[in-house]
Design a protein around this motif. Structure first.
Motif, PDB file in Angstrom:
ATOM      1  N   LYS A  20       0.802  -0.951   0.073  1.00 51.27           N
ATOM      2  CA  LYS A  20      -0.063   0.056  -0.072  1.00 51.27           C
ATOM      3  C   LYS A  20       0.979   1.272  -0.107  1.00 51.27           C
ATOM      4  N   ILE A  21       0.637   2.371  -0.800  1.00 50.97           N
ATOM      5  CA  ILE A  21       1.140   3.369  -0.867  1.00 50.97           C
ATOM      6  C   ILE A  21      -0.128   4.463  -0.104  1.00 50.97           C
ATOM      7  N   ASP A  22       0.496   5.280   1.002  1.00 49.10           N
ATOM      8  CA  ASP A  22      -0.537   5.668   1.861  1.00 49.10           C
ATOM      9  C   ASP A  22      -0.210   7.253   1.969  1.00 49.10           C
ATOM     10  N   ARG A  23      -0.361   8.102   1.060  1.00 50.79           N
ATOM     11  CA  ARG A  23       0.026   9.532   1.015  1.00 50.79           C
ATOM     12  C   ARG A  23      -1.036  10.596   0.547  1.00 50.79           C
ATOM     13  N   PRO A  24      -2.168  10.449   1.126  1.00 49.68           N
ATOM     14  CA  PRO A  24      -3.544  11.070   0.714  1.00 49.68           C
ATOM     15  C   PRO A  24      -3.352  12.606   0.480  1.00 49.68           C
ATOM     16  N   ALA A  25      -2.511  13.355   0.989  1.00 49.88           N
ATOM     17  CA  ALA A  25      -2.372  14.585   1.268  1.00 49.88           C
ATOM     18  C   ALA A  25      -1.763  15.089   0.038  1.00 49.88           C
TER      19      ALA A  25
END
Length: 258
Positions: A20-25
Motif C-alpha cells: 500500500k502507498i498511503d500519502r493522501p495529502a
C-alpha cells in the motif's frame, strides 16, 4: 505488517501480499524515498511465501506521479536527478519482472510515474472514477524505452503515440476500452478484487511464473531471452503442478496446486 516507511507498507495474508502507498495529502505523489521503499518491500515480499501481490493506493488516488516539491530540488542537482531516475526505473522493473502475479488496484488519479507502476503489473483493476495520463511532451521530457515499451505492449503503438504526444487524460471507460484497465468495478472495488483473487487462486502460481517468462520475452524485455522462455515451457511438463493439473482434469475435479 511490514513498513518500509510511514508511506509505503505491506502485509501478508493467505499468501497475498498487499503493498500500500498511503500519502493522501499528496495524492500519493512519490518522492525518491518512496520509490526506494517500494523496491525494498518488493524484495521482502519475494523472500516471503507470497503467491500474489496487490499494489494499491488510497481512496481517490492510486498515484499522481512525481512529488512536485522534490522536483524543484532535483532540478538544481543533476546528479541527484539522475539517481532518482535510476531508482524509478529499478523499482518499476522489479515489479515488472516479479515472478509473482501482480494486481494494481486503482481508484482515482493514476498518472505519470503512478501509471508507470500500474503498467508494470499483470492486472489493472480500476474504479469508474479512475483517470489515466502521461504527459512527457507537456513537461519537455521523453519517456524511457522501458516505460514506453510497457505502454505500447498494453495499448498498442497508435494509442501509445496519442497518449504520449498529447498528454490526454483518459476516463476509466476509455482506459478499459484501450486495455489500460483489465477490469472496471461498477461499485465495490474491494469485491471486484476478491473475485479476481479467487480466480487467480484456482490456478498454478508456478505456471503463472513460467507464463510471465514467455510473455516477457515476447514483450521485448531486454533481460528475457528465448532460451529461458523455451525452458519455462518445457520444464512445466515435468512439474508437480502439471501432474496435479492433469490428474484433476482427468478426474473432473478441481486441482490442488502446492
Amino acid at each position: 505488517m511490514q513498513a518500509s516507511n510511514e508511506v509505503v507498507r505491506w502485509q501478508l495474508a493467505a499468501r497475498v501480499a498487499r503493498l500500500k502507498i498511503d500519502r493522501p495529502a499528496k495524492r500519493n505523489a512519490l518522492a525518491n524515498v518512496h520509490w526506494a521503499a517500494i523496491e525494498r518491500c518488493l524484495a521482502e515480499i519475494h523472500a516471503s511465501d507470497a503467491r500474489l501481490i496487490v499494489l494499491e493506493g488510497v481512496r481517490g488516488a492510486f498515484s499522481a506521479g512525481a512529488d512536485i516539491d522534490e522536483l524543484g530540488e532535483l532540478l538544481a542537482n543533476p546528479p541527484a536527478f539522475a539517481a532518482n531516475n535510476a531508482q524509478v526505473q529499478r523499482t518499476q522493473l522489479a515489479l515488472q519482472r516479479s515472478p509473482l502475479t501482480t494486481v494494481a488496484v486503482i481508484d482515482g488519479v493514476c498518472v505519470g510515474g503512478g501509471l508507470g507502476l500500474a503498467l508494470a503489473c499483470d492486472f489493472r483493476l480500476g474504479s469508474a472514477r479512475s483517470r489515466f495520463g502521461l504527459s512527457p511532451a507537456k513537461l519537455g521530457l521523453v519517456y524511457s524505452p522501458e516505460d514506453s515499451r510497457r505502454l505500447v505492449n498494453t495499448v498498442g503503438l497508435a494509442r501509445a503515440r496519442e497518449m504520449l504526444l498529447t498528454g490526454c487524460l483518459l476516463p476509466a471507460a476509455t482506459a478499459l476500452d484501450w486495455g489500460l484497465l483489465n477490469r472496471m468495478a461498477d461499485d465495490d472495488l474491494g469485491a471486484a478484487l476478491l473475485t479476481l483473487l479467487d480466480e487467480l487462486a484456482s490456478g498454478s502460481a508456478a505456471a503463472r511464473a513460467g507464463i510471465k517468462q514467455v510473455l516477457a520475452y515476447l514483450g521485448g524485455d531486454a533481460q528475457a531471452d528465448r532460451a529461458a522462455a523455451t525452458a519455462a515451457f518445457n520444464d512445466a511438463f515435468a512439474s508437480a503442478d502439471f501432474a496435479e493439473g492433469a490428474a484433476a482434469f482427468l478426474a473432473k475435479r478441481p486441482p490442488n496446486f502446492q
